[in-house]
Design a protein around this motif. Structure first.
Motif, mmCIF file in Angstrom:
data_model
loop_
_atom_site.group_PDB
_atom_site.id
_atom_site.type_symbol
_atom_site.label_atom_id
_atom_site.label_comp_id
_atom_site.label_asym_id
_atom_site.label_seq_id
_atom_site.Cartn_x
_atom_site.Cartn_y
_atom_site.Cartn_z
ATOM 1 N N ILE A 164 0.845 -1.199 0.000
ATOM 2 C CA ILE A 164 0.000 0.000 0.000
ATOM 3 C C ILE A 164 0.881 1.251 0.000
ATOM 4 C CG2 ILE A 164 -1.634 1.365 1.369
ATOM 5 C CD1 ILE A 164 -2.928 -1.287 2.230
ATOM 6 N N GLY A 165 1.983 1.197 0.760
ATOM 7 C CA GLY A 165 2.931 2.315 0.763
ATOM 8 C C GLY A 165 3.542 2.547 -0.606
ATOM 9 N N VAL A 166 3.897 1.462 -1.313
ATOM 10 C CA VAL A 166 4.458 1.589 -2.665
ATOM 11 C C VAL A 166 3.411 2.167 -3.614
ATOM 12 C CG1 VAL A 166 5.444 0.348 -4.633
ATOM 13 C CG2 VAL A 166 6.113 -0.287 -2.315
ATOM 14 N N ALA A 167 2.150 1.739 -3.464
ATOM 15 C CA ALA A 167 1.068 2.257 -4.308
ATOM 16 C C ALA A 167 0.878 3.755 -4.083
ATOM 17 C CB ALA A 167 -0.233 1.511 -4.014
ATOM 18 N N LEU A 168 0.925 4.183 -2.833
ATOM 19 C CA LEU A 168 0.781 5.614 -2.537
ATOM 20 C C LEU A 168 2.001 6.405 -3.002
ATOM 21 C CD1 LEU A 168 -0.895 5.457 0.997
ATOM 22 C CD2 LEU A 168 -1.974 6.012 -1.204
ATOM 23 N N LEU A 169 3.175 5.760 -3.004
ATOM 24 C CA LEU A 169 4.369 6.402 -3.580
ATOM 25 C C LEU A 169 4.166 6.638 -5.068
ATOM 26 C CD1 LEU A 169 7.319 7.367 -3.539
ATOM 27 C CD2 LEU A 169 8.019 4.970 -3.834
ATOM 28 N N GLY B 225 -8.725 -1.908 -11.516
ATOM 29 C CA GLY B 225 -8.725 -3.025 -10.580
ATOM 30 C C GLY B 225 -9.123 -4.352 -11.183
ATOM 31 N N LYS B 226 -10.049 -4.334 -12.134
ATOM 32 C CA LYS B 226 -10.533 -5.612 -12.667
ATOM 33 C C LYS B 226 -10.705 -5.624 -14.180
ATOM 34 C CE LYS B 226 -15.251 -4.154 -11.519
ATOM 35 N NZ LYS B 226 -16.502 -4.466 -10.796
ATOM 36 N N GLY B 227 -10.291 -4.552 -14.873
ATOM 37 C CA GLY B 227 -10.533 -4.476 -16.304
ATOM 38 C C GLY B 227 -9.303 -4.551 -17.189
ATOM 39 N N ALA C 56 -7.443 -1.394 -4.028
ATOM 40 C CA ALA C 56 -8.697 -2.132 -3.824
ATOM 41 C C ALA C 56 -8.574 -3.579 -4.277
ATOM 42 C CB ALA C 56 -9.832 -1.434 -4.566
ATOM 43 N N VAL C 57 -7.903 -3.819 -5.417
ATOM 44 C CA VAL C 57 -7.775 -5.203 -5.890
ATOM 45 C C VAL C 57 -6.770 -5.966 -5.031
ATOM 46 C CG1 VAL C 57 -5.910 -4.960 -7.621
ATOM 47 C CG2 VAL C 57 -7.775 -6.592 -8.004
ATOM 48 N N LEU C 58 -5.798 -5.270 -4.458
ATOM 49 C CA LEU C 58 -4.872 -5.893 -3.513
ATOM 50 C C LEU C 58 -5.630 -6.362 -2.264
ATOM 51 C CD1 LEU C 58 -1.930 -6.518 -2.634
ATOM 52 C CD2 LEU C 58 -1.826 -4.184 -1.720
ATOM 53 N N SER D 183 -7.733 -9.397 -3.066
ATOM 54 C CA SER D 183 -6.986 -10.657 -3.160
ATOM 55 C C SER D 183 -6.831 -11.331 -1.795
ATOM 56 C CB SER D 183 -5.600 -10.408 -3.773
ATOM 57 O OG SER D 183 -4.753 -9.699 -2.877
ATOM 58 N N ARG D 184 -7.030 -10.561 -0.723
ATOM 59 C CA ARG D 184 -6.918 -11.109 0.636
ATOM 60 C C ARG D 184 -8.282 -11.372 1.269
ATOM 61 N NH1 ARG D 184 -1.988 -8.824 0.077
ATOM 62 N NH2 ARG D 184 -0.378 -9.389 1.603
ATOM 63 N N ALA D 185 -9.344 -10.976 0.568
ATOM 64 C CA ALA D 185 -10.690 -11.116 1.129
ATOM 65 C C ALA D 185 -11.235 -12.529 0.898
ATOM 66 C CB ALA D 185 -11.618 -10.090 0.483
ATOM 67 N N PRO D 186 -12.260 -12.932 1.657
ATOM 68 C CA PRO D 186 -12.871 -14.251 1.449
ATOM 69 C C PRO D 186 -13.449 -14.383 0.045
ATOM 70 C CG PRO D 186 -13.601 -13.261 3.521
ATOM 71 C CD PRO D 186 -12.854 -12.201 2.784
ATOM 72 N N ALA D 187 -13.522 -15.601 -0.458
ATOM 73 C CA ALA D 187 -14.075 -15.864 -1.785
ATOM 74 C C ALA D 187 -15.495 -15.317 -1.869
ATOM 75 C CB ALA D 187 -14.062 -17.363 -2.070
ATOM 76 N N GLY D 188 -15.799 -14.703 -3.013
ATOM 77 C CA GLY D 188 -17.138 -14.160 -3.210
ATOM 78 C C GLY D 188 -17.272 -12.693 -2.852
ATOM 79 N N THR D 189 -16.231 -12.118 -2.251
ATOM 80 C CA THR D 189 -16.265 -10.689 -1.907
ATOM 81 C C THR D 189 -16.230 -9.851 -3.177
ATOM 82 O OG1 THR D 189 -15.074 -11.129 0.158
ATOM 83 C CG2 THR D 189 -15.142 -8.839 -0.615
ATOM 84 N N GLU D 190 -17.080 -8.833 -3.257
ATOM 85 C CA GLU D 190 -17.137 -7.987 -4.450
ATOM 86 C C GLU D 190 -16.089 -6.873 -4.377
ATOM 87 O OE1 GLU D 190 -20.983 -6.509 -5.332
ATOM 88 O OE2 GLU D 190 -21.891 -8.494 -5.554
ATOM 89 N N PHE D 191 -15.674 -6.438 -5.563
ATOM 90 C CA PHE D 191 -14.709 -5.350 -5.669
ATOM 91 C C PHE D 191 -15.340 -4.058 -5.141
ATOM 92 C CE2 PHE D 191 -12.892 -1.712 -7.869
ATOM 93 C CZ PHE D 191 -11.540 -1.950 -7.795
ATOM 94 N N SER D 192 -14.636 -3.374 -4.247
ATOM 95 C CA SER D 192 -15.110 -2.089 -3.730
ATOM 96 C C SER D 192 -13.908 -1.270 -3.282
ATOM 97 C CB SER D 192 -16.082 -2.289 -2.560
ATOM 98 O OG SER D 192 -15.420 -2.902 -1.463
ATOM 99 N N VAL D 193 -14.112 0.030 -3.170
ATOM 100 C CA VAL D 193 -13.032 0.936 -2.765
ATOM 101 C C VAL D 193 -13.422 1.599 -1.447
ATOM 102 C CG1 VAL D 193 -11.589 2.887 -3.431
ATOM 103 C CG2 VAL D 193 -12.536 1.396 -5.201
#
Length: 333
Positions: free
Chosen positions: A12-17, A69-71, A201-203, A206-216
């Motif tokens: 997350i730090g690298v992404a904000l960089l 994130g998903k496209g 958000a996609v990072l 990737s750690r969320a339980p299966a079936g979790t929808e993409f959100s920010v």
């Protein structure tokens, strides 16, 4: 702090960089015209742009974040290694072009990074063609639309002010440039900050339980807008010089038309969820206002070198990202 959480915080730090460097690298897009016309001194201009970069989240949805994130690549293959590779590819290309004073696209560097890291992990089958083609198509459409809108605006305002005293017209457009620069900075923040939102958000997904929808999450929105605003506040003077004076000399009237044409393009793209390049957009608009005066007013050699950088950005960032993906495997697994 356990190892997995430590890696998440690091990424997350690298992404904000990257987001900070995006603001630093693309500060020229927001302020080059208003600085070149001497409507605002550089220090005030970057503060002005940074403010509108930050508040952009109040005006736009999150369609661009969804595209990133998903496209671009299949979100199911996202891993820490892929995100690390994508970000390092984009950051490396941003730093190289910033040091060289080349106004390349942070957006397309990130797209190239995602493609390079994704393909390095799972092959070309992971590419989401619809989102990728939409983004690549914007390489041509955003500067073309910026060019045409700026050219049209020059013709309209020239006709409206044809009988106005030049000194009076100059004063009017110096005031109007405050509004056009604000609109462009708003569009810049609205489109560009969302790209990092999509990555974070996609990072998290990737750690969320299966079936979790993409959100920010809201904290991601605020963190990304803060990072890009801070980057803009820091400035990018090498690129400001290229954008503001090397392509063509600008008057306040031309600056207003370029910024307004660019802002309209960004608003349309953000509403459609297309991660366009703010660099491409304002470059096309600046060339448009220069060409409206006369074709020779545009320094086409500079414009050609900028266009060349556009085409190199995605493959160059992708190549670096593929190498960084394998390097990341040494400490992220």
């Amino acid at each position: 702090m356990d190892h997995a959480l430590l890696i998440l915080v690091f990424l997350i730090g690298v992404a904000l960089l990257f987001d900070f460097l995006n603001g630093l690298h693309d500060a020229a897009n927001s302020i080059a015209t208003i600085v070149a016309t001497r409507v605002l001194p550089p220090a005030f201009a970057v503060g002005w742009a940074a403010f509108f970069n930050f508040i952009a989240f109040l005006f736009f949805g999150l369609h661009v974040a969804g595209t990133i994130g998903k496209g671009i690549i299949d979100p199911h293959i996202i891993s820490d290694q892929v995100i690390f590779g994508a970000l390092m590819g984009a950051i490396t290309w941003n730093v190289v072009t910033w040091l060289a004073g080349i106004p390349s696209s942070s957006s397309h560097a990130l797209v190239g990074g995602l493609l390079g890291a994704g393909v390095a992990k799972a092959g070309p089958g992971v590419i989401v063609l619809q989102g990728t083609l939409k983004t690549v198509g914007a390489i041509f459409l955003s500067p073309a639309l910026g060019f045409l809108l700026a050219l049209l605006l020059v013709l309209i305002v020239s006709w409206l002010f044809v009988r106005t005293n030049p000194a009076v017209a100059d004063k009017v457009f110096r005031v109007l440039q405050f509004f056009s620069a604000s609109a462009y900075s708003l569009g810049h923040g609205g489109n560009d900050a969302q790209k990092t939102m999509g990555i974070i958000a996609v990072l998290l997904l990737s750690r969320a339980p299966a079936g979790t929808e993409f959100s920010v999450p809201l904290w991601v929105v605020l963190a990304c807008h803060s990072a890009i605003a801070l980057g803009t506040l820091t400035g990018g003077w090498r690129i400001v010089h290229t954008m503001g004076s090397k392509i063509t000399r600008l008057t306040p009237q031309q600056g207003f038309c370029a910024e307004t044409g660019g802002a309209i393009t960004l608003f349309l793209a953000t509403g459609l969820g297309i991660p366009v390049s703010t660099t491409h957009t304002i470059t096309g608009a600046i060339i448009g206002v220069g060409a409206a005066k006369r074709v020779s007013a545009v320094r086409w050699g500079v414009a050609r070198s900028i266009v060349f950088a556009w085409f190199v950005t995605i493959p160059a960032a992708a190549a670096v990202a593929a190498v960084a993906y394998h390097f990341g495997g040494l400490f992220l697994t």
